[in-house]
Scaffold this motif. Sequence first.
Motif, short mmCIF file in Angstrom:
data_model
loop_
_atom_site.label_atom_id
_atom_site.label_comp_id
_atom_site.label_asym_id
_atom_site.label_seq_id
_atom_site.Cartn_x
_atom_site.Cartn_y
_atom_site.Cartn_z
N ASP A 1 0.87 -1.18 0.00
CA ASP A 1 0.00 0.00 0.00
C ASP A 1 0.90 1.22 0.00
OD1 ASP A 1 -1.58 2.28 1.08
OD2 ASP A 1 -3.17 0.78 1.12
N THR A 2 0.91 1.94 -1.12
CA THR A 2 1.86 3.02 -1.31
C THR A 2 1.65 4.18 -0.34
OG1 THR A 2 0.46 3.91 -3.08
CG2 THR A 2 2.26 2.45 -3.72
N ALA A 3 0.39 4.55 -0.11
CA ALA A 3 0.12 5.69 0.76
C ALA A 3 0.44 5.37 2.21
CB ALA A 3 -1.34 6.12 0.63
N TRP A 4 0.08 4.18 2.66
CA TRP A 4 0.36 3.83 4.05
C TRP A 4 1.85 3.62 4.29
CZ3 TRP A 4 -2.61 5.48 7.45
CH2 TRP A 4 -4.00 5.47 7.31
N MET A 5 2.59 3.27 3.25
CA MET A 5 4.04 3.20 3.40
C MET A 5 4.60 4.60 3.63
SD MET A 5 6.61 1.18 3.66
CE MET A 5 6.07 -0.41 3.01
N MET A 6 4.05 5.58 2.91
CA MET A 6 4.47 6.97 3.13
C MET A 6 4.09 7.44 4.53
SD MET A 6 3.76 8.96 -0.48
CE MET A 6 2.09 8.39 -0.76
N ALA A 7 2.90 7.04 4.99
CA ALA A 7 2.46 7.44 6.32
C ALA A 7 3.35 6.86 7.41
CB ALA A 7 1.00 7.01 6.54
N ALA A 8 4.01 5.75 7.10
CA ALA A 8 4.95 5.15 8.05
C ALA A 8 6.33 5.81 7.96
CB ALA A 8 5.07 3.66 7.78
N GLY A 9 6.45 6.84 7.12
CA GLY A 9 7.70 7.56 7.00
C GLY A 9 8.70 6.91 6.07
N GLU A 10 8.21 6.02 5.18
CA GLU A 10 9.11 5.32 4.27
C GLU A 10 8.71 5.58 2.81
OE1 GLU A 10 10.92 1.70 5.36
OE2 GLU A 10 9.59 1.40 7.07
N ASP A 11 9.64 5.34 1.93
CA ASP A 11 9.46 5.58 0.50
C ASP A 11 8.88 4.33 -0.16
OD1 ASP A 11 9.71 5.97 -2.24
OD2 ASP A 11 11.69 6.89 -2.10
N PRO A 12 7.66 4.41 -0.71
CA PRO A 12 7.05 3.22 -1.33
C PRO A 12 7.82 2.73 -2.55
CG PRO A 12 5.73 5.17 -1.78
CD PRO A 12 6.76 5.57 -0.76
N ILE A 13 8.52 3.61 -3.24
CA ILE A 13 9.29 3.18 -4.41
C ILE A 13 10.47 2.33 -3.95
CG2 ILE A 13 10.50 3.93 -6.48
CD1 ILE A 13 7.46 4.66 -6.28
N LYS A 14 11.16 2.77 -2.90
CA LYS A 14 12.27 1.99 -2.36
C LYS A 14 11.76 0.66 -1.80
CE LYS A 14 15.33 5.86 -1.25
NZ LYS A 14 16.02 6.61 -0.17
N ALA A 15 10.56 0.68 -1.18
CA ALA A 15 9.99 -0.56 -0.65
C ALA A 15 9.65 -1.53 -1.77
CB ALA A 15 8.74 -0.25 0.18
N ALA A 16 9.09 -1.01 -2.86
CA ALA A 16 8.75 -1.87 -4.01
C ALA A 16 10.01 -2.49 -4.60
CB ALA A 16 8.02 -1.05 -5.06
N GLU A 17 11.07 -1.71 -4.68
CA GLU A 17 12.33 -2.22 -5.22
C GLU A 17 12.95 -3.24 -4.26
OE1 GLU A 17 15.21 -2.87 -7.88
OE2 GLU A 17 13.57 -1.44 -8.23
N ARG A 18 12.91 -2.94 -2.97
CA ARG A 18 13.51 -3.84 -1.97
C ARG A 18 12.84 -5.20 -1.94
NH1 ARG A 18 14.29 -2.19 4.42
NH2 ARG A 18 14.99 -4.23 5.19
N PHE A 19 11.50 -5.18 -2.08
CA PHE A 19 10.74 -6.43 -1.96
C PHE A 19 10.17 -6.90 -3.30
CE2 PHE A 19 10.10 -4.52 2.37
CZ PHE A 19 10.92 -5.42 3.05
N LYS A 20 10.80 -6.53 -4.40
CA LYS A 20 10.23 -6.88 -5.70
C LYS A 20 10.11 -8.39 -5.89
CE LYS A 20 14.67 -6.20 -8.10
NZ LYS A 20 15.34 -5.38 -9.14
N HIS A 21 10.97 -9.16 -5.24
CA HIS A 21 10.89 -10.62 -5.32
C HIS A 21 9.70 -11.16 -4.55
CE1 HIS A 21 12.82 -9.77 -1.53
NE2 HIS A 21 12.67 -11.02 -1.15
N LYS A 22 9.09 -10.30 -3.70
CA LYS A 22 7.94 -10.69 -2.89
C LYS A 22 6.71 -9.83 -3.20
CE LYS A 22 9.04 -13.85 0.36
NZ LYS A 22 8.17 -15.00 0.71
#
Length: 246
Positions: free
Chosen positions: A155-176
């Motif tokens: 969830d891109t918006a809730w990742m931002m609300a947690a203070g994190e970058d959703p693009i970096k999260a998508a890249e980090r966990f792309k295998h998942k």
Amino acid sequence: MFNVEKNLAVQSWCFRNFKTVEALLEQTKKIGLSRVELCAIHADFNDPAKSDGVIEQFKKAGVQITSIGVQTFCNNEAQEDKWLQFAKKAGCKMISAAFDPFKQPECFQTAEKLAEKYDINLGIHNHGGHDWLGSTQTLDYVFKKTGPRIGLCLDTAWMMAAGEDPIKAAERFKHKLYGAHIKDFVFDRAGKPEDVVVGTGNLNLKALLAIINEQPKCQSVTLEYEGDESNPGPKLKECVEKIRSA
């Protein structure tokens, strides 16, 4: 590879003020989509006797149920089996999932067993900084402790609300990356979020879509806009156009 433009769904929670399946289907078509992630507002996943009727309504309308959820798994195998039954009948490949922190690790083990039984993956929905699964650190920990049936529904918006970058999260966990909720927030000075048309707030929409479209394991991508509860259609239609143009 996943094609967001072709396979984009809408989360039925956006139409929570439209209580019937008929109204949901009508609103979905009005925004130019024919795919839905179905939440419990519009279907009782705990009652198999009603499942066939709901699924048939969608089939007759030419609207695909791509996923259900968000479903919270808490090691209740009898109940959770019904959720997987519904998803299997509907043709889903993923369920948007949460997990009870006080029922782990058993909640993961039971969920994985059912996911394997029905050949359906479970994508963890990160629900902001207040949620125990809202940070990338915790997600990384969980993925190392669980098997291939459990991944991420980002969830891109809730990742931002947690203070994190959703693009970096998508890249980090792309295998998942088994799914995504495309949603955008802006924040006031107190940090309170407000839903906006995707790509007009803090979300780098083009970068997100580029990552998603390269992921072979991604199975369900869902648009979410939770504002304008009584009439979300116009803004959702804008969101669809933004995604298609991006």
